[in-house]
Write an enzyme that holds these catalytic residues in place. Structure first.
Site, PDB file in Angstrom:
ATOM      1  CG  ASN A   9      -1.673   1.255   1.446  1.00 55.09           C
ATOM      2  OD1 ASN A   9      -1.754   2.089   0.547  1.00 55.09           O
ATOM      3  ND2 ASN A   9      -2.255   1.412   2.635  1.00 55.09           N
ATOM      4  CD1 TRP A  10       3.544   0.940  -2.845  1.00 55.67           C
ATOM      5  CD2 TRP A  10       3.325   1.926  -4.850  1.00 55.67           C
ATOM      6  NE1 TRP A  10       4.138   0.130  -3.789  1.00 55.67           N
ATOM      7  CE2 TRP A  10       4.020   0.711  -5.022  1.00 55.67           C
ATOM      8  CE3 TRP A  10       3.063   2.716  -5.977  1.00 55.67           C
ATOM      9  CZ2 TRP A  10       4.453   0.277  -6.282  1.00 55.67           C
ATOM     10  CZ3 TRP A  10       3.500   2.284  -7.224  1.00 55.67           C
ATOM     11  CH2 TRP A  10       4.188   1.076  -7.372  1.00 55.67           C
ATOM     12  CE  LYS A  11      -0.079   3.341   4.726  1.00 58.32           C
ATOM     13  NZ  LYS A  11       0.012   3.463   6.177  1.00 58.32           N
ATOM     14  CG  HIS A  95      -5.708   2.011   5.254  1.00 51.02           C
ATOM     15  ND1 HIS A  95      -5.273   3.018   6.081  1.00 51.02           N
ATOM     16  CD2 HIS A  95      -4.697   1.125   5.150  1.00 51.02           C
ATOM     17  CE1 HIS A  95      -4.024   2.740   6.455  1.00 51.02           C
ATOM     18  NE2 HIS A  95      -3.649   1.600   5.893  1.00 51.02           N
ATOM     19  CD  GLU A  97      -2.823   5.693   6.702  1.00 52.73           C
ATOM     20  OE1 GLU A  97      -2.796   5.752   5.463  1.00 52.73           O
ATOM     21  OE2 GLU A  97      -1.904   5.169   7.380  1.00 52.73           O
ATOM     22  CD  GLU A 167      -3.394  -2.489   7.488  1.00 53.52           C
ATOM     23  OE1 GLU A 167      -2.260  -2.665   7.057  1.00 53.52           O
ATOM     24  OE2 GLU A 167      -4.092  -1.511   7.171  1.00 53.52           O
ATOM     25  N   GLY A 173       2.586   2.398  10.711  1.00 52.49           N
ATOM     26  CA  GLY A 173       3.517   3.498  10.512  1.00 52.49           C
ATOM     27  C   GLY A 173       4.228   3.930  11.786  1.00 52.49           C
ATOM     28  CB  SER A 212       5.383  -1.563  11.905  1.00 55.40           C
ATOM     29  OG  SER A 212       4.936  -0.227  12.114  1.00 55.40           O
ATOM     30  N   GLY A 233       2.851  -1.093   4.233  1.00 53.82           N
ATOM     31  CA  GLY A 233       2.899   0.335   3.921  1.00 53.82           C
ATOM     32  C   GLY A 233       4.323   0.769   3.640  1.00 53.82           C
ATOM     33  N   GLY A 234       4.950   1.420   4.602  1.00 57.83           N
ATOM     34  CA  GLY A 234       6.274   2.013   4.428  1.00 57.83           C
ATOM     35  C   GLY A 234       7.288   1.110   3.742  1.00 57.83           C
TER      36      GLY A 234
END
Ligand code: PGA
Length: 250
Positions: A9-11, A95, A97, A167, A173, A212, A233-234
């Site tokens: 998930n590149w956001k 998600h 966010e 999640e 993150g 993470s 993610g990251g």
């Protein structure tokens, strides 16, 4: 046997140039990835470009969100059929966010899940508790509520070809990962809740862990019996890390 899925998930990250480099790195090492299905979820505008760059690979494409509507006067929104037009197979819905920053509630997330399925996309339904909820001991209640909203709208069979991503919001993150056992406990709870309505669907549905995940902790998480891969993610913005995570899927 469920095939593991590792989805990046590149956001809201990247540029045309950085995405090209990232995909070059991923494609160059795909042969070393074992059984896992690999997917990437770029920002909407890069989806056509990424689809083109991933042609002739097995990497699947997903969106990070979609509209609950099919078409019409919804300025700024993207419909499931449009994502399908550009080769998406998956769509992330709910998600954390989107839930916290954009006010998406369980009913809206369930409607998005339905819209994705109606068009032939496979939704990746995100569920998970915030830190306060974990500390209060209500993690299972929160996850059950988020899951039940979809089951009530769409029926249990609707989960069979979808994906669930557990999640814990406190792990996203933050560099804090749920321990493999903490994650497994919630994954087992989710699968049992589904099994109480359909054993077959519970066997089939893939449940990913997210929060993470890195190359250094992926193997221990993915070794747990109810963890079928990860939503990353990251670490998905770094080709070497992402590939190492994909390799860690048994
Ligand atoms: P993270 O994000 O891997 O950067 O924690 C996971 C996610 O938000 O899906």
């Amino acid at each position: 046997m469920r095939q593991p899925l590792v989805a990046g998930n590149w956001k809201m990250n990247g540029s045309a140039r950085s995405i090209e480099l990232l995909l070059d790195g991923i494609k160059g090492s795909l042969a070393s990835v074992g059984r896992a299905e690999v997917a990437v979820c770029p920002p909407y505008v890069y989806i056509p470009m990424v689809a083109e760059l991933l042609q002739d690979t097995e990497v699947a494409l997903g969106s990070q969100n979609l509209s609950q509507h099919q078409s019409g006067a919804y300025t700024g929104e993207i419909a499931a059929s449009m994502l399908l037009d550009f080769g998406c197979r998956y769509a992330i819905v709910g998600h954390s966010e989107r839930r916290t920053l954009y006010g998406e509630d369980d009913a809206l997330v369930a409607a998005k899940y339905a819209a994705a399925r109606a068009a032939g996309l496979r939704p990746i339904l995100c569920v998970g508790e915030i830190l306060e909820e974990r500390e209060q001991g209500v993690t299972e209640d929160v996850v059950a509520r988020q899951l039940d909203a979809v089951i009530e709208l769409e029926g249990i069979e609707a989960l069979a070809d979808g994906v669930i991503a557990y999640e814990p919001v406190w792990a996203i993150g933050t560099g804090k990962t749920a321990s493999p056992q903490q994650a497994q406990d919630v994954h087992a709870f989710i699968r049992q809740r589904i099994a109480s309505r359909s054993g077959a669907v519970a066997e089939q549905v893939r449940i990913l862990y997210g929060g993470s995940v890195k190359a250094a902790n992926a193997a221990d998480l993915f070794a747990m019996p109810d963890i079928d891969g990860g939503l990353i993610g990251g670490a998905s913005l770094d080709a070497g890390e992402f590939i190492a995570i994909c390799q860690a899927a048994p």
